[in-house]
Design an enzyme around this catalytic site. Sequence first.
Site, PDB file in Angstrom:
ATOM      1  N   HIS C 181       0.896  -1.172   0.000  1.00  5.59           N
ATOM      2  CA  HIS C 181       0.000   0.000   0.000  1.00  5.59           C
ATOM      3  C   HIS C 181       0.927   1.214   0.000  1.00  5.59           C
ATOM      4  CE1 HIS C 181      -3.428   2.418   1.828  1.00  5.59           C
ATOM      5  NE2 HIS C 181      -2.391   3.153   2.130  1.00  5.59           N
ATOM      6  N   ASN C 280      -9.122   5.286   0.400  1.00  4.72           N
ATOM      7  CA  ASN C 280      -7.685   5.320   0.611  1.00  4.72           C
ATOM      8  C   ASN C 280      -7.044   4.296  -0.317  1.00  4.72           C
ATOM      9  OD1 ASN C 280      -5.074   4.978   1.436  1.00  4.72           O
ATOM     10  ND2 ASN C 280      -5.532   4.555   3.572  1.00  4.72           N
ATOM     11  N   ASP C 307     -10.333  -3.974  -3.646  1.00  2.94           N
ATOM     12  CA  ASP C 307     -10.177  -3.286  -2.355  1.00  2.94           C
ATOM     13  C   ASP C 307     -11.519  -3.213  -1.626  1.00  2.94           C
ATOM     14  OD1 ASP C 307      -9.115  -2.056  -0.177  1.00  2.94           O
ATOM     15  OD2 ASP C 307      -8.552  -0.188  -1.179  1.00  2.94           O
ATOM     16  N   GLY C 326     -12.993   3.772   2.310  1.00  2.34           N
ATOM     17  CA  GLY C 326     -13.259   2.519   1.604  1.00  2.34           C
ATOM     18  C   GLY C 326     -14.717   2.247   1.303  1.00  2.34           C
TER      19      GLY C 326
END
Lengths: 311, 169, 432
Positions: C181, C280, C307, C326
Amino acid sequence: MSWKKKDLLDIRSLSVEEIGEVHAAARTFRDVIAREIKKVPALRGKTVVNLFAEPSTRTRISFDLAAKRLSADVVDFEASSSSFRKGETLIDTVRNLEALNAEFIILRHAAAGAAQFIAERLSAHVINAGDGAHEHPTQALLDTFTILQNRGRIAELRVLISGDILFSRVARSNIHALTKLGATVVLCGPATLLPDTFRELGVEISHDFEAELPKADVVYLLRIQHERQRAVYFPSIGEFVALFGLTSERFRLCKPDALIMHPGPINRGVELASELADGRNSVILEQVTNGLAVRMAVLYLLNGGQAPLEH
Amino acid sequence: MDQTEIRESIVRMASDIARKEPNYPHAVLLGIQKGGVPIARALAAELSSLSGRTIAFGSIDVSFYRDDLGQRLPYPEPTVLPTDINGRLVILADSVLFSGRTVVAACDALKDYGRAAAIRLAVLVDRGHRELPIAPDFVGKYITTEFHQKVRVRDDFVAVVTYPNPTTP
Amino acid sequence: MSHPLLIKNGRVLDPASGTDTLRDIAALDGVLVSPNALRGLSGVEEFDATGLVVCPGLIDLHVHLREPGRPDKETIETGSRAAAAGGFTTILAMPNTIPVTDSASTVAWIRQRAQEKACVHVLVCGCLSQGQKGEVLAPFASLKKAGVVALSDDGRCIQSAELMRRAFEHAHMVGLPILDHCQDESLTADGVMNEGYWSTVLGLHGWPAIAEEIMISRNAMLADLTRHRVHCQHVTTAGGARILREARSRGVPISGEICPHHIALTDAGLEGYDTNFKMNPPLRTQADADALVEAFREGVIDILASDHAPHCDFEKEVEFQEAPFGILGLETEAGLFLEHLHHRHGIPLMDIVRALTMNPAKLLQIPKGTLAEGAEADITVLDTETPWTVDKHQSASKSRNTPFHGQTLRGRAVATFVSGRKVWDLAGFYGE
């Protein structure tokens, strides 16, 4: 009379006509607050909640007095943002206030978008009294009202806004209001606090304060909010003053009739020399008086606003 | 009512005022925004020529004092008091007297500016249908109307009374 | 044991063998076989795939299942059902659970739970650093022994270049790929959205593209130095794509993935402060989204992932800066990629299927993502054309946080087969 909005959340979504309506109503209220009995019954029986989740004295008092001058019942609710975070959520708090039949909620909150967030979920009228670095619409309305009172127009004036722009909701609201009303807005400040993206809002950007002063009809100074910033943005207050402080010496560069404005509270000797704050060109206290009239105007107009709930 | 009829009414009202209010040269004529302002102006002019001195004339806005705020939002107009009203004779002027609510609001508003010696009411048209215990002191003309009809004196005052819906369906 | 399976008349797309042809696919005892092998068998379950695409079961190597720790957001059971309803037969569970997946015992717990509750294959990703704190490396070898197939600190990023270098070296020895990430946390302090025009207008703290690009650059250099494979999760910027292009052209073992929202949405969507647009890394500009699509077309970025990040309504129903990052992803992923890559940009179906099957399988070094005879019979059937409308209330996930509710997309999965057994089709789920 075309006011239709339930809430006042920002300047960006206001039309020139809507700004004009607030100014026109504010003119009437300036007369009201100058009389011996400074009170009218327009909001009699209505409940206004001043919900300030961030410390503020002047804006809260101004709204408080505005609501009282309109004969509303005013409830003051001060809470630090951190107590919200720990306990009840913002939405639960305002739903409780609405359950107590509050018709107006005036919100000051550290989170950008907080006013819109509650406005979309309540039938009460919401007035944004400052949300994070987003907007502070009544400040821009009173600032443009003050310029109009002094200059009779805003179109084609050159307004220099100087200081910490990045974190300033006052700057954002004034950029929208002034450009809508036809002024040329020039932003000035340290590069770290004035990113180039502001250009896309239709303004000019400069880092040379002294070069801009002679051209400005209005010099609008913003407080440098050192407590709000991490040290990485600027080396020291001294460096700021050296570059962007309006000193008496620099003031000599200004047009003789340039207006000096400030949203307060002033850091005397930092962004503005003390003698200039009290000087002939300063309209800073007029801004405060006009703030009361403008906030009365906003409350009055919203009370008649018939916009349906968006959600 | 045509132009001439209105002019004659104003002259008659002025002479009524002069006859019944010996103190009229010191009176303040206040038109209730917006329709009453031209009536007050005309009455003041007529009284001025009768008395040979300028009669004070102004306007009063009642937007913030209405009891129907929230149902409709009147646009606030300027309140212009030519002089301190404390101890003075105030003559409120309006174009049409209907429910009486505007007059009450005007009295409420006046109270916030001072204590008048007396308040009188002059209206060009009294169309009846009062909802409050209000009676005019000087009337140009009584007109019998249906409740839902509309009576309006046009802004330029040198005008006619109109019946936009004489027979409301 | 499941019935023999015959999927008939479909357009079979198998990137691993380069197959794109109309034919039947058959499975027996959970393994792909020649259709001839079913001859004479009784009880064959048939699926008519006329007009549909039959491909290897889709693999999503970027999923948050929230278990252990936050079963109110999602569980292994509900998350795997969302995966099946999205056409995924294999998902990789990210390690930012509570506790984080940095020990063999947590890995064992998840695998046990998956065996009992999951309707698709759930693979486990272990942490790069202990506690995801970026201070001390997690025990890669024992994690591998416990069954993890990759390492990541997803949600966080190891800030120390030295620690990351050691992670590369150690993971290389152990033989586990690193999924990173990419976020320089010093550049994103207080950041909640892309830094640019919209953050300026909205007065929200910016999260600049360069915060991501600096870390992608670092990873490219470390991969070059250590010759260890690194995969950059959710690449969002034109600059990131450019760095990957340059590094891959020199043969550096680095790859990147695109998530659907980063090509379907932009930061302009945040205008109303809707927390379902808070991600994110954040939604970027249209220019970034266009650059990502081009990078995919060129093969610079060759893995697609969701994700999938479920959050409870009450957590998202707060001021923007307080909301968690998210959105849900699994059930809209195939539809969004088909709509935005295939229908709007003309990218061939084969490339999209490859990025959802063979390429992630190769990265994770698992024998999946193929329709070769003898492989496990994980199969997804796609309808790539029919429009459908996203309805968050129909989601199999426990959460409802999606900005795509009400959107119409062309294409989606219509049936999902795991180990030769149908677990889901448009009519619903099929239990044991």
